[in-house]
Design a protein around this motif. Structure first.
Motif, PDB file in Angstrom:
ATOM      1  N   ASN A  70       0.814  -1.215   0.000  1.00  0.00           N
ATOM      2  CA  ASN A  70       0.000   0.000   0.000  1.00  0.00           C
ATOM      3  C   ASN A  70       0.848   1.264   0.000  1.00  0.00           C
ATOM      4  O   ASN A  70       0.383   2.315   0.433  1.00  0.00           O
ATOM      5  CB  ASN A  70      -0.942   0.002   1.205  1.00  0.00           C
ATOM      6  N   MET A  71       2.064   1.177  -0.477  1.00  0.00           N
ATOM      7  CA  MET A  71       2.946   2.340  -0.549  1.00  0.00           C
ATOM      8  C   MET A  71       3.359   2.567  -1.999  1.00  0.00           C
ATOM      9  O   MET A  71       3.674   1.623  -2.719  1.00  0.00           O
ATOM     10  CB  MET A  71       4.198   2.139   0.304  1.00  0.00           C
ATOM     11  N   LEU A  72       3.354   3.840  -2.401  1.00  0.00           N
ATOM     12  CA  LEU A  72       3.806   4.225  -3.731  1.00  0.00           C
ATOM     13  C   LEU A  72       5.036   5.105  -3.553  1.00  0.00           C
ATOM     14  O   LEU A  72       4.989   6.091  -2.816  1.00  0.00           O
ATOM     15  CB  LEU A  72       2.708   4.994  -4.467  1.00  0.00           C
ATOM     16  N   PHE A  73       6.137   4.717  -4.180  1.00  0.00           N
ATOM     17  CA  PHE A  73       7.377   5.475  -4.098  1.00  0.00           C
ATOM     18  C   PHE A  73       7.676   6.071  -5.464  1.00  0.00           C
ATOM     19  O   PHE A  73       7.673   5.357  -6.472  1.00  0.00           O
ATOM     20  CB  PHE A  73       8.550   4.573  -3.689  1.00  0.00           C
ATOM     21  N   VAL A  74       7.955   7.368  -5.495  1.00  0.00           N
ATOM     22  CA  VAL A  74       8.372   8.046  -6.718  1.00  0.00           C
ATOM     23  C   VAL A  74       9.723   8.665  -6.406  1.00  0.00           C
ATOM     24  O   VAL A  74       9.858   9.443  -5.458  1.00  0.00           O
ATOM     25  CB  VAL A  74       7.372   9.142  -7.131  1.00  0.00           C
ATOM     26  N   SER A  75      10.730   8.301  -7.188  1.00  0.00           N
ATOM     27  CA  SER A  75      12.062   8.847  -6.941  1.00  0.00           C
ATOM     28  C   SER A  75      12.686   9.305  -8.247  1.00  0.00           C
ATOM     29  O   SER A  75      12.350   8.825  -9.327  1.00  0.00           O
ATOM     30  CB  SER A  75      12.956   7.807  -6.254  1.00  0.00           C
ATOM     31  N   GLY A  76      13.574  10.263  -8.108  1.00  0.00           N
ATOM     32  CA  GLY A  76      14.294  10.806  -9.253  1.00  0.00           C
ATOM     33  C   GLY A  76      15.761  10.919  -8.933  1.00  0.00           C
ATOM     34  O   GLY A  76      16.138  11.373  -7.855  1.00  0.00           O
ATOM     35  N   GLN A  77      16.592  10.475  -9.852  1.00  0.00           N
ATOM     36  CA  GLN A  77      18.039  10.511  -9.680  1.00  0.00           C
ATOM     37  C   GLN A  77      18.630  11.028 -10.985  1.00  0.00           C
ATOM     38  O   GLN A  77      18.546  10.362 -12.006  1.00  0.00           O
ATOM     39  CB  GLN A  77      18.566   9.099  -9.374  1.00  0.00           C
ATOM     40  N   LYS A  78      19.189  12.234 -10.936  1.00  0.00           N
ATOM     41  CA  LYS A  78      19.787  12.814 -12.139  1.00  0.00           C
ATOM     42  C   LYS A  78      21.031  12.036 -12.523  1.00  0.00           C
ATOM     43  O   LYS A  78      21.805  11.611 -11.666  1.00  0.00           O
ATOM     44  CB  LYS A  78      20.175  14.279 -11.909  1.00  0.00           C
ATOM     45  N   ALA A  79      21.186  11.869 -13.816  1.00  0.00           N
ATOM     46  CA  ALA A  79      22.399  11.220 -14.320  1.00  0.00           C
ATOM     47  C   ALA A  79      23.571  12.161 -14.086  1.00  0.00           C
ATOM     48  O   ALA A  79      23.400  13.381 -14.011  1.00  0.00           O
ATOM     49  CB  ALA A  79      22.249  10.912 -15.802  1.00  0.00           C
TER      50      ALA A  79
END
Length: 158
Positions: A70-79
């Motif tokens: 029941n968890m949604l993870f959104v992550s961003g990692q710049k190159a």
């Protein structure tokens, strides 16, 4: 000013509501000040939701969306950017991770990235066994007759 609520009396007197109480307790905790990237949560219809997140400067390959129970993870990692010298850097390119707690039976049905806006579509899909069902009420004539069984005792001679 935020008041801290004590849910412990509810834990002692309720059964099966622990997930809801844990969610209320987590929501009452002070959030971190980091509010980047900005996002909107929209209710599209009775069972459909949409999360729109501003992720300017990130490409599809640099974003990750993961649903675990029941968890949604959104992550961003710049190159790793090549050796660039900025005179002014106004577009934030720092790494981030956002987490959203989803209700039971809410699933991610799709996601898209258009013009720096990440849109995640969610839908609540309640299983058939949990949906309300209509039960017909029968009349007396339509009910099957129950046979009455009588237990016979042994007859004794007098």
């Amino acid at each position: 000013m935020r008041a801290n609520l004590d849910f412990s009396p509810l834990y002692r007197s309720s059964i099966g509501f622990d997930r809801m109480l844990n969610a209320l307790e987590a929501a009452s905790r002070i959030e971190t000040i980091d509010n980047w990237p900005p996002y909107d949560i929209v209710k599209s219809s009775e069972d459909e939701y949409r999360i729109a997140m501003a992720v300017a400067g990130f490409s599809q390959d640099e974003l990750t969306i993961t649903q675990e129970q029941n968890m949604l993870f959104v992550s961003g990692q710049k190159a790793n950017a090549e050796d660039v010298q900025y005179l002014h850097r106004g577009i934030a390119g720092r790494s981030f991770q956002r987490r959203f707690e989803l209700a039971d039976h809410v699933k991610v049905v799709g996601a898209g990235l258009v013009n720096g806006l990440l849109t995640i579509h969610l839908k609540r899909e309640i299983p058939e066994a949990m949906k309300p069902r209509h039960i017909e009420i029968a009349t007396d004539t339509a009910l099957p007759k129950a046979e009455t069984k009588q237990i016979e005792a042994e007859k004794q001679a007098a």
